[in-house]
Write an enzyme that holds these catalytic residues in place. Structure first.
Site, mmCIF file in Angstrom:
data_model
loop_
_atom_site.group_PDB
_atom_site.id
_atom_site.type_symbol
_atom_site.label_atom_id
_atom_site.label_comp_id
_atom_site.label_asym_id
_atom_site.label_seq_id
_atom_site.Cartn_x
_atom_site.Cartn_y
_atom_site.Cartn_z
ATOM 1 N N ASP A 12 -15.967 -2.461 29.605
ATOM 2 C CA ASP A 12 -17.395 -2.256 29.851
ATOM 3 C C ASP A 12 -17.649 -0.791 30.179
ATOM 4 O OD1 ASP A 12 -20.047 -2.407 30.603
ATOM 5 O OD2 ASP A 12 -19.704 -3.725 32.328
ATOM 6 N N SER A 32 -25.668 -7.076 35.111
ATOM 7 C CA SER A 32 -26.141 -5.830 34.514
ATOM 8 C C SER A 32 -27.328 -5.272 35.294
ATOM 9 C CB SER A 32 -26.471 -6.062 33.037
ATOM 10 O OG SER A 32 -26.616 -4.850 32.343
ATOM 11 N N HIS A 49 -18.959 -5.582 28.167
ATOM 12 C CA HIS A 49 -20.117 -5.856 29.016
ATOM 13 C C HIS A 49 -20.727 -7.232 28.731
ATOM 14 C CE1 HIS A 49 -23.351 -4.723 31.681
ATOM 15 N NE2 HIS A 49 -24.261 -4.914 30.750
#
Length: 304
Positions: free
Chosen positions: A242, A162, A274
């Site tokens: 995601d 991320s 995600h």
């Protein structure tokens, strides 16, 4: 006056900002101490990289079977939207511990400054300082014995998830631009990376007062930066559901066209959201992600 100060002026995914400047985060971060894993044999400890600014790291050392054999090094950058999570949180301790065990690699998980206490670009600068600290052991006389004794500095990897994937990209760009004496970065691993183009862009801009707008290369990787990534191989993980998946694919396509001389591959997990591997690490796809993460380190290392 109190009612005015309690007015919300900005509402983002991870925090809101009140008229009086107060920032309310929506998530908290737990922290656990380092430990010795009795199952995998991985040991961990915390080290101070810098006191001013405060930068530290958690180092993971897998079980040593052959003291004469040097181990690859993973420099890991945790995610958390640049404003929460920690190298010392339970979720990232478990994740990096598992990677160190599966890849038989030393892992250095950096603890960088978070917004709002330290606005961006602190996370980028702290992580770069951490990577330079790792490199300071290349002559076997650095401050950390585990790195001096066991690390193979010709097999260094940078990885993160991320927001940590975003930071990892900038580190690889710096390595390609400035160099990292004594160290060969051979691979970059991006797990569900954040690269702009979403509703979270304005949150990033708010966290980085010295930003360059929506075209800031830290937010939206520039072709010239991609062309000089300081590594030979890149692995990108994408999750089908995601909200960042499209930007992960775009990064892959732009990297292939950038003129960068290296090998890039993408792994997509269908039906997943995600950072699903952090939320349900025992599921089949999370195990697959961990295995492919470790295999990338091992395969690349064996080819050197």
């Amino acid at each position: 006056m109190d009612s005015l100060n309690n007015q919300v002026v900005h509402e983002f995914r991870f925090f809101r900002v009140y008229k009086n400047g107060r920032i309310e985060k929506f998530r908290s971060t737990d922290k656990i101490p380092p430990s010795d894993d009795q199952i995998t044999g991985v040991r961990s400890k915390d080290v101070v990289i810098s006191s001013q600014p405060a930068i530290s790291a958690r180092i993971f050392l897998p079980k040593i079977h052959d003291p004469t054999r040097k181990l690859p090094v993973l420099f890991y950058v945790h995610g958390g939207g640049f404003c929460f999570q920690s190298a010392f949180s339970s979720v990232f301790h478990k994740q990096v511990n598992a990677v160190a065990a599966n890849a038989n690699a030393i892992a250095v998980s950096v603890e960088y400054g978070l917004f709002p206490e330290r606005p961006l670009p602190a996370c980028y600068e702290d992580s770069w300082a951490g990577l330079q600290w790792v490199a300071s052991h290349a002559n076997r006389n650095g401050p950390e014995p585990w790195l001096n004794e066991y690390a193979d500095f010709d097999r260094v990897f940078i990885g993160g998830d991320s927001g940590g994937g975003n930071i990892s990209h900038t580190l690889a760009v710096r390595v390609g631009t400035l160099g990292l004496p004594g160290v060969k970065v051979v691979g970059l691993i991006l797990v569900h990376p954040f690269f702009g183009g979403t509703e979270d862009d304005h949150m990033w801009l708010y966290m980085c007062p010295t930003n360059g707008g929506l075209e800031d290369p830290r937010l939206k990787p520039a072709a010239e930066d991609l062309s000089r990534l300081g590594c030979e191989r890149v692995l990108i993980f994408i999750a089908q559901n995601d909200h960042l998946s499209a930007k992960g694919r775009l990064y892959y396509e732009k990297l292939k066209k950038s003129g960068w001389v290296g090998i890039v591959e993408v792994v997509e997990h269908e039906g997943e959201a995600h950072v699903f591997h952090l939320k349900k690490p025992e599921c089949e796809n999370a195990v697959d992600l961990l295995n492919k993460f470790a295999a990338f380190i091992n395969f690349t290392s064996q080819r050197l």
